[in-house]
Design an enzyme around this catalytic site. Structure first.
Site, PDB file in Angstrom:
ATOM      1  N   HIS A 107       2.188  33.785  22.892  1.00  0.00           N
ATOM      2  CA  HIS A 107       0.892  33.184  22.553  1.00  0.00           C
ATOM      3  C   HIS A 107      -0.105  33.616  23.630  1.00  0.00           C
ATOM      4  CE1 HIS A 107      -2.358  30.526  21.630  1.00  0.00           C
ATOM      5  NE2 HIS A 107      -2.296  30.025  22.847  1.00  0.00           N
ATOM      6  N   ASP A 146      -2.131  30.556  15.969  1.00  0.00           N
ATOM      7  CA  ASP A 146      -2.343  31.987  15.737  1.00  0.00           C
ATOM      8  C   ASP A 146      -2.002  32.340  14.284  1.00  0.00           C
ATOM      9  OD1 ASP A 146      -2.782  32.354  18.610  1.00  0.00           O
ATOM     10  OD2 ASP A 146      -0.657  31.898  18.758  1.00  0.00           O
TER      11      ASP A 146
HETATM   12  P1  NAX Z   1      -7.613  19.322  28.548  1.00  0.00           P
HETATM   13  O1  NAX Z   1      -7.868  19.836  29.929  1.00  0.00           O
HETATM   14  O2  NAX Z   1      -8.706  18.713  27.763  1.00  0.00           O
HETATM   15  O3  NAX Z   1      -6.437  18.246  28.624  1.00  0.00           O
HETATM   16  C1  NAX Z   1      -5.273  18.429  29.339  1.00  0.00           C
HETATM   17  C2  NAX Z   1      -4.777  17.073  29.761  1.00  0.00           C
HETATM   18  O4  NAX Z   1      -3.508  17.246  30.367  1.00  0.00           O
HETATM   19  C3  NAX Z   1      -5.680  16.390  30.790  1.00  0.00           C
HETATM   20  O5  NAX Z   1      -6.035  15.095  30.314  1.00  0.00           O
HETATM   21  C4  NAX Z   1      -4.807  16.321  32.027  1.00  0.00           C
HETATM   22  O6  NAX Z   1      -5.046  15.146  32.796  1.00  0.00           O
HETATM   23  C5  NAX Z   1      -3.421  16.314  31.420  1.00  0.00           C
HETATM   24  N1  NAX Z   1      -2.341  16.708  32.325  1.00  0.00           N
HETATM   25  C6  NAX Z   1      -2.377  17.630  33.337  1.00  0.00           C
HETATM   26  N2  NAX Z   1      -1.202  17.647  33.978  1.00  0.00           N
HETATM   27  C7  NAX Z   1      -0.399  16.756  33.382  1.00  0.00           C
HETATM   28  C8  NAX Z   1       0.926  16.310  33.615  1.00  0.00           C
HETATM   29  N3  NAX Z   1       1.662  16.810  34.612  1.00  0.00           N
HETATM   30  N4  NAX Z   1       1.436  15.372  32.790  1.00  0.00           N
HETATM   31  C9  NAX Z   1       0.697  14.848  31.800  1.00  0.00           C
HETATM   32  N5  NAX Z   1      -0.578  15.203  31.546  1.00  0.00           N
HETATM   33  C10 NAX Z   1      -1.117  16.140  32.336  1.00  0.00           C
HETATM   34  O7  NAX Z   1      -6.930  20.548  27.768  1.00  0.00           O
HETATM   35  P2  NAX Z   1      -6.755  20.742  26.189  1.00  0.00           P
HETATM   36  O8  NAX Z   1      -7.950  21.418  25.657  1.00  0.00           O
HETATM   37  O9  NAX Z   1      -6.326  19.468  25.587  1.00  0.00           O
HETATM   38  O10 NAX Z   1      -5.581  21.835  26.161  1.00  0.00           O
HETATM   39  C11 NAX Z   1      -4.267  21.517  26.577  1.00  0.00           C
HETATM   40  C12 NAX Z   1      -3.434  22.760  26.707  1.00  0.00           C
HETATM   41  O11 NAX Z   1      -3.290  23.417  25.461  1.00  0.00           O
HETATM   42  C13 NAX Z   1      -4.027  23.825  27.638  1.00  0.00           C
HETATM   43  O12 NAX Z   1      -2.986  24.325  28.469  1.00  0.00           O
HETATM   44  C14 NAX Z   1      -4.495  24.898  26.693  1.00  0.00           C
HETATM   45  O13 NAX Z   1      -4.511  26.171  27.315  1.00  0.00           O
HETATM   46  C15 NAX Z   1      -3.439  24.812  25.631  1.00  0.00           C
HETATM   47  N6  NAX Z   1      -3.738  25.426  24.322  1.00  0.00           N
HETATM   48  C16 NAX Z   1      -2.723  26.018  23.666  1.00  0.00           C
HETATM   49  C17 NAX Z   1      -2.862  26.568  22.409  1.00  0.00           C
HETATM   50  C18 NAX Z   1      -1.720  27.183  21.692  1.00  0.00           C
HETATM   51  O14 NAX Z   1      -1.963  27.719  20.609  1.00  0.00           O
HETATM   52  N7  NAX Z   1      -0.485  27.187  22.173  1.00  0.00           N
HETATM   53  C19 NAX Z   1      -4.193  26.593  21.765  1.00  0.00           C
HETATM   54  C20 NAX Z   1      -5.135  25.588  22.295  1.00  0.00           C
HETATM   55  C21 NAX Z   1      -5.080  25.369  23.788  1.00  0.00           C
HETATM   56  O15 NAX Z   1      -5.849  26.371  24.414  1.00  0.00           O
END
Ligand code: NAX
Length: 328
Positions: free
Chosen positions: A187, A159
């Site tokens: 966020h 952000d």
């Molecule tokens: P993806 O869905 O591509 O990847 C998430 C991965 O996490 C998957 O491979 C899944 O298998 C794995 N996962 C799920 N549960 C798990 C667990 N208990 N232990 C280990 N791995 C696990 O999502 P992606 O685009 O990579 O985003 C990841 C996270 O970042 C999401 O929650 C998203 O909302 C968040 N974000 C946060 C941002 C921020 O500024 N704070 C911005 C970007 C993003 O939206």
């Protein structure tokens, strides 16, 4: 040669993970002279994909990468961890209520907090990226009683960087000319990007731009809703920019903010600026020697006060909701 720093990345097979791991391994997280050992945590169904990414990491022959291990068990994944990047989370799916989302994420961040408490290195630093990031960080932190609370942070650097980019376009200056940007609060869409303390070439940014309508109707909503705009345009959520912000967050935390500047991090509140103690909320912070400090003494006018309060109230509601669910 230096002892490798152990970095654990959760959600390693996800899209942010894919953009993040190569930059960590090439030295951008901690520095070009710091070897790293990666520990990747995934759910069992995604371990194979994580192995594929590890094969590609091998194929880069990064001189700083001294090893990669893959786990589907949190306790093992956080053993000896110096830097924990908690990226994996349960996304909100159609028809899911906020309570369901918080509960599903509690099922992830509670055991990860416990695992960090049990086995991470004494100097562990934690960055939560997975949403709802602030409250997920609060859940993990509350299950790690032996780790100082200030080691749990959540990411608002994306952000912050988005706000720098928007302001640089408006003012026709380089992002490098802008200092002291601040993101306050959660966020989420309630976050408050604050230019009233920011500086452009040493002069107050709000006065330099002098366009309150742009500030209210363009800048603030554009920054706050940028995530949705990226999804709309790209057909997928921010990944490389989120990974880049995670790199920036940890790099700044470890290596310090520049003189005359600060950054934005969601950190545990000590009550500064009226943010209830214990909430993990975004503040202007300076960092030095691996420690952060909230910038003190900024004047907050009514316009900013109302926006900070709205975002902080949302954080308090999320905290109350996870407390009710027994997650903290
Ligand atoms: P993806 O869905 O591509 O990847 C998430 C991965 O996490 C998957 O491979 C899944 O298998 C794995 N996962 C799920 N549960 C798990 C667990 N208990 N232990 C280990 N791995 C696990 O999502 P992606 O685009 O990579 O985003 C990841 C996270 O970042 C999401 O929650 C998203 O909302 C968040 N974000 C946060 C941002 C921020 O500024 N704070 C911005 C970007 C993003 O939206």
């Amino acid at each position: 040669t230096r002892t490798p720093v152990t970095v654990t990345v959760t959600g390693a097979a996800g899209q942010i993970g894919y953009a993040l791991l190569f930059r960590i391994a090439s030295g951008h997280l901690l520095g070009a002279d710091v070897p790293v050992r990666l520990r990747l945590l995934e759910i069992p169904q995604a371990v194979k994909a994580a192995e594929g990414t590890a094969m590609e990491l091998d194929d880069c022959a990064f001189p700083l990468l001294s090893g990669i291990d893959i786990f589907d068990d949190a306790t093992a994944a956080f053993e000896g961890t110096n830097v924990a990047l908690l990226v994996g989370a349960r996304p909100r799916t159609k028809g899911m209520e906020r309570g369901d989302l918080l509960e599903a994420n509690g099922g992830i961040f509670k055991p990860q907090g416990e695992a960090i408490n049990a086995g991470a290195a004494d100097d562990v630093k934690v960055l939560v990226v997975g949403n709802p990031a602030n409250t997920n960080a609060l859940i993990a932190q509350s299950h790690a009683p032996d780790v100082p609370a200030e080691r749990f942070t959540a990411m608002t650097r994306l952000d912050h960087n988005r706000a720098l980019a928007q302001l640089s376009k408006k003012a026709g200056v380089s992002v490098a000319d802008i200092k002291k940007m601040t993101i306050w609060g959660n966020h989420s869409a309630t976050q408050y990007p604050d230019v009233f303390h920011a500086e452009i070439g040493g002069k107050n940014a709000a006065e330099t731009v002098n366009d309150q309508a742009w500030l209210e109707n363009d800048f603030i909503p554009t920054v706050a809703k940028r995530g949705a705009a990226i999804i709309e345009a790209r057909g997928a959520s921010s990944a490389a920019s989120a990974a880049s912000a995670a790199i920036d967050h940890v790099h700044t935390w470890v290596n310090g903010t520049a003189d005359g500047d600060w950054t934005s991090m969601a950190v545990v509140s000590d009550g500064s600026y009226g943010v209830p103690e214990g909430l993990i909320s975004s503040f202007p912070v300076t960092t030095e020697d691996g420690k952060w400090e909230i910038v003190q003494g900024l004047e907050i006018d009514d316009f900013s006060r109302a926006r900070i309060d709205a975002s902080v109230n949302e954080l308090a509601e999320e905290r109350d909701a996870v407390r009710k669910l027994g997650l903290i």
